[in-house]
Design a protein around this motif. Structure first.
Motif, PDB file in Angstrom:
ATOM      1  N   LYS A  16      52.150  20.091  33.274  1.00 59.81           N
ATOM      2  CA  LYS A  16      53.480  19.505  33.474  1.00 59.81           C
ATOM      3  C   LYS A  16      53.660  19.046  34.921  1.00 59.81           C
ATOM      4  N   VAL A  17      53.955  17.766  35.103  1.00 62.89           N
ATOM      5  CA  VAL A  17      54.185  17.185  36.427  1.00 62.89           C
ATOM      6  C   VAL A  17      55.656  16.801  36.542  1.00 62.89           C
ATOM      7  N   VAL A  18      56.299  17.233  37.612  1.00 69.15           N
ATOM      8  CA  VAL A  18      57.713  16.931  37.854  1.00 69.15           C
ATOM      9  C   VAL A  18      57.820  16.065  39.103  1.00 69.15           C
ATOM     10  N   THR A  19      58.431  14.918  38.958  1.00 69.80           N
ATOM     11  CA  THR A  19      58.578  13.987  40.067  1.00 69.80           C
ATOM     12  C   THR A  19      59.871  14.260  40.835  1.00 69.80           C
ATOM     13  N   ASN A  20      59.999  13.627  41.989  1.00 69.05           N
ATOM     14  CA  ASN A  20      61.238  13.734  42.746  1.00 69.05           C
ATOM     15  C   ASN A  20      62.409  13.138  41.976  1.00 69.05           C
ATOM     16  N   ASP A  21      62.154  12.066  41.241  1.00 67.06           N
ATOM     17  CA  ASP A  21      63.220  11.465  40.433  1.00 67.06           C
ATOM     18  C   ASP A  21      63.679  12.414  39.330  1.00 67.06           C
ATOM     19  N   ASP A  22      62.741  13.192  38.779  1.00 65.99           N
ATOM     20  CA  ASP A  22      63.121  14.202  37.783  1.00 65.99           C
ATOM     21  C   ASP A  22      64.067  15.226  38.394  1.00 65.99           C
ATOM     22  N   LEU A  23      63.752  15.666  39.617  1.00 68.57           N
ATOM     23  CA  LEU A  23      64.599  16.663  40.280  1.00 68.57           C
ATOM     24  C   LEU A  23      65.972  16.100  40.628  1.00 68.57           C
ATOM     25  N   SER A  30      67.041  13.040  46.263  1.00 76.42           N
ATOM     26  CA  SER A  30      66.436  11.742  45.939  1.00 76.42           C
ATOM     27  C   SER A  30      64.992  11.733  46.375  1.00 76.42           C
ATOM     28  N   ASP A  31      64.234  10.805  45.844  1.00 76.32           N
ATOM     29  CA  ASP A  31      62.835  10.676  46.219  1.00 76.32           C
ATOM     30  C   ASP A  31      62.715  10.423  47.728  1.00 76.32           C
ATOM     31  N   GLU A  32      63.568   9.566  48.260  1.00 77.92           N
ATOM     32  CA  GLU A  32      63.510   9.241  49.695  1.00 77.92           C
ATOM     33  C   GLU A  32      63.840  10.462  50.545  1.00 77.92           C
ATOM     34  N   TRP A  33      64.832  11.247  50.134  1.00 80.24           N
ATOM     35  CA  TRP A  33      65.252  12.425  50.898  1.00 80.24           C
ATOM     36  C   TRP A  33      64.116  13.441  50.961  1.00 80.24           C
ATOM     37  N   ILE A  34      63.457  13.671  49.835  1.00 82.20           N
ATOM     38  CA  ILE A  34      62.390  14.667  49.784  1.00 82.20           C
ATOM     39  C   ILE A  34      61.171  14.198  50.567  1.00 82.20           C
ATOM     40  N   GLN A  35      60.731  12.979  50.325  1.00 80.80           N
ATOM     41  CA  GLN A  35      59.532  12.488  51.007  1.00 80.80           C
ATOM     42  C   GLN A  35      59.717  12.411  52.514  1.00 80.80           C
ATOM     43  N   SER A  36      60.906  12.018  52.969  1.00 79.33           N
ATOM     44  CA  SER A  36      61.130  11.870  54.406  1.00 79.33           C
ATOM     45  C   SER A  36      61.116  13.208  55.124  1.00 79.33           C
ATOM     46  N   ARG A  37      61.440  14.281  54.422  1.00 75.13           N
ATOM     47  CA  ARG A  37      61.524  15.590  55.057  1.00 75.13           C
ATOM     48  C   ARG A  37      60.258  16.429  54.918  1.00 75.13           C
ATOM     49  N   ARG A  43      55.063  17.700  41.815  1.00 72.28           N
ATOM     50  CA  ARG A  43      54.596  19.077  41.791  1.00 72.28           C
ATOM     51  C   ARG A  43      54.280  19.448  40.347  1.00 72.28           C
ATOM     52  N   HIS A  44      53.344  20.395  40.158  1.00 74.15           N
ATOM     53  CA  HIS A  44      52.986  20.884  38.826  1.00 74.15           C
ATOM     54  C   HIS A  44      53.753  22.172  38.565  1.00 74.15           C
ATOM     55  N   LEU A  45      54.418  22.261  37.415  1.00 79.39           N
ATOM     56  CA  LEU A  45      55.179  23.457  37.076  1.00 79.39           C
ATOM     57  C   LEU A  45      54.672  24.051  35.772  1.00 79.39           C
ATOM     58  N   ASP A 148      65.432  28.752  43.026  1.00 75.24           N
ATOM     59  CA  ASP A 148      66.853  28.541  42.759  1.00 75.24           C
ATOM     60  C   ASP A 148      67.026  27.053  42.484  1.00 75.24           C
ATOM     61  N   TRP A 149      67.132  26.707  41.216  1.00 72.41           N
ATOM     62  CA  TRP A 149      67.142  25.303  40.829  1.00 72.41           C
ATOM     63  C   TRP A 149      68.472  24.605  41.128  1.00 72.41           C
ATOM     64  N   ASN A 150      69.393  25.329  41.798  1.00 78.96           N
ATOM     65  CA  ASN A 150      70.637  24.718  42.271  1.00 78.96           C
ATOM     66  C   ASN A 150      70.618  24.482  43.775  1.00 78.96           C
ATOM     67  N   ASP A 151      69.540  24.928  44.433  1.00 75.11           N
ATOM     68  CA  ASP A 151      69.430  24.791  45.884  1.00 75.11           C
ATOM     69  C   ASP A 151      68.451  23.664  46.205  1.00 75.11           C
ATOM     70  N   ARG A 152      68.988  22.528  46.607  1.00 74.66           N
ATOM     71  CA  ARG A 152      68.117  21.363  46.828  1.00 74.66           C
ATOM     72  C   ARG A 152      67.188  21.525  48.017  1.00 74.66           C
ATOM     73  N   SER A 153      67.495  22.451  48.927  1.00 73.40           N
ATOM     74  CA  SER A 153      66.645  22.612  50.106  1.00 73.40           C
ATOM     75  C   SER A 153      65.352  23.363  49.797  1.00 73.40           C
ATOM     76  N   THR A 154      65.340  24.131  48.695  1.00 73.36           N
ATOM     77  CA  THR A 154      64.140  24.896  48.362  1.00 73.36           C
ATOM     78  C   THR A 154      63.511  24.515  47.027  1.00 73.36           C
ATOM     79  N   CYS A 155      64.318  24.160  46.024  1.00 72.81           N
ATOM     80  CA  CYS A 155      63.728  23.902  44.706  1.00 72.81           C
ATOM     81  C   CYS A 155      62.829  22.678  44.704  1.00 72.81           C
ATOM     82  N   VAL A 156      63.045  21.762  45.639  1.00 70.39           N
ATOM     83  CA  VAL A 156      62.214  20.558  45.698  1.00 70.39           C
ATOM     84  C   VAL A 156      60.823  20.855  46.240  1.00 70.39           C
TER      85      VAL A 156
END
Length: 312
Positions: A16-23, A30-37, A43-45, A148-156
């Motif tokens: 299973k592959v999860v993209t930034n757009d999936d998250l 967003s994809d841009e927010w995650i990649q820039s940071r 990621r594989h889940l 924590d799938w509600n915390d965008r700073s760590t779940c990504v």
């Protein structure tokens, strides 16, 4: 025998592959927010039915097959993980049973993201000291169970997977003495603690430590191996953040090295990240056999460990 060497690497990742757009459909990101940071794209889940033991055993079997060995020939199993659910039996014992090992020493190591180089150093020292002859060293995590799938700073950040190495005795040492330690006052910066038991971190504090302290420690690891960073064929850091990984290779002067960037497609897999990334580089033929490779992990604890091996 006066040393040890890595005979092979192997790895396993869930399908299973999860993209930034999936998250972005789950949390405010967003994809841009995650990649820039952090540089992560996918990621594989693991699914609910895929356990830490399952992933570890598959990576181990892959490494054993590449080494031309069977589980019955292994007399030590060391598993680095911080996401094993049960307290006993430990994960090493379960993996030993899964691969058909007879009566190996079975040891778990929990130093989170630096777990694999800690475990590899332990196996190396046991072989040098005559306590083992053939060791199976595994880094494995199912971080998705603790996200924590509600915390965008760590779940990504989180990904699941496993990487394994077979280590055997050798006439000449091909694994250098380890450079390891910790910063106990920063132990809280990366954690999975009760009562929430969810992965949390103080990312900026870890980033500042890694970008200031890590270059000197990486050079120390090279010095213990009797080489300079310019001699390195590859640099494989804990795959936490591309913004840490890429600058470090430049800072230490590893100008000729292939730099592992598996974080882009696998995310942060904690103890699994180093063997997973190196196994893929070897599989793709990007690192020459015999070339020196720097492995350096850092994170939970705050613990760190680094050593240089000769690529199998």
């Amino acid at each position: 025998m006066t040393g040890s060497r890595v005979l092979s690497f192997g790895h396993h990742q869930p399908l299973k592959v999860v993209t930034n757009d999936d998250l972005a459909l789950m949390v405010d990101t967003s994809d841009e927010w995650i990649q820039s940071r952090v540089g992560i794209k996918t990621r594989h889940l693991a699914t609910e039915s895929e356990s830490v033991q399952d992933m570890a055993a598959k990576a181990a079997e892959n490494a054993l097959a590449r080494a031309g060995l069977t589980g019955a020939e292994i007399d030590q199993v060391v598993v680095a993980t911080c996401t094993a659910v049960d307290r006993s039996p430990n994960m090493a014992a379960r993996v030993a049973a899964a691969v058909g090992a007879g009566s190996p020493a079975a040891i778990d190591v929990n130093t989170a993201c630096s777990g694999f180089p800690h475990a590899l150093a332990l196996a190396d020292q046991c072989i040098r000291g005559g306590s083992a002859t053939k060791a199976l060293v595994i880094g494995v995590e199912k971080l998705s169970d603790f996200a924590d799938w509600n915390d965008r700073s760590t779940c990504v950040l989180v990904g699941d997977g496993a990487g394994a190495a077979v280590v055997v005795a050798s006439d000449e040492p091909e694994i250098s003495p380890v450079t390891w330690g910790s910063v106990p006052t920063m132990g809280h910066t990366v954690r999975i603690e009760a009562p929430s038991l969810t992965f949390a971190q103080e990312g900026q504090a870890v980033y500042r430590w890694a970008t200031t302290a890590l270059p000197q420690l990486a050079v120390q690891a090279c010095n213990k191996a009797g080489i300079t960073p310019e001699d390195l064929g590859a640099v494989v850091l804990h795959q936490a953040n591309l913004r840490i990984i890429e600058p470090l290779a430049r800072k230490i002067g590893a100008v000729n090295a292939v730099v592992a960037r598996d974080v882009v497609e696998s995310g942060n897999t904690s103890a699994a990240s180093i063997p997973l990334a190196l196994s893929k580089l070897i599989e793709r033929g990007e690192v020459k056999s015999g070339s020196p490779v720097l492995l350096f992990g850092f994170g939970g604890g705050l613990s760190y460990a680094g050593l240089v091996i000769r690529c199998p």
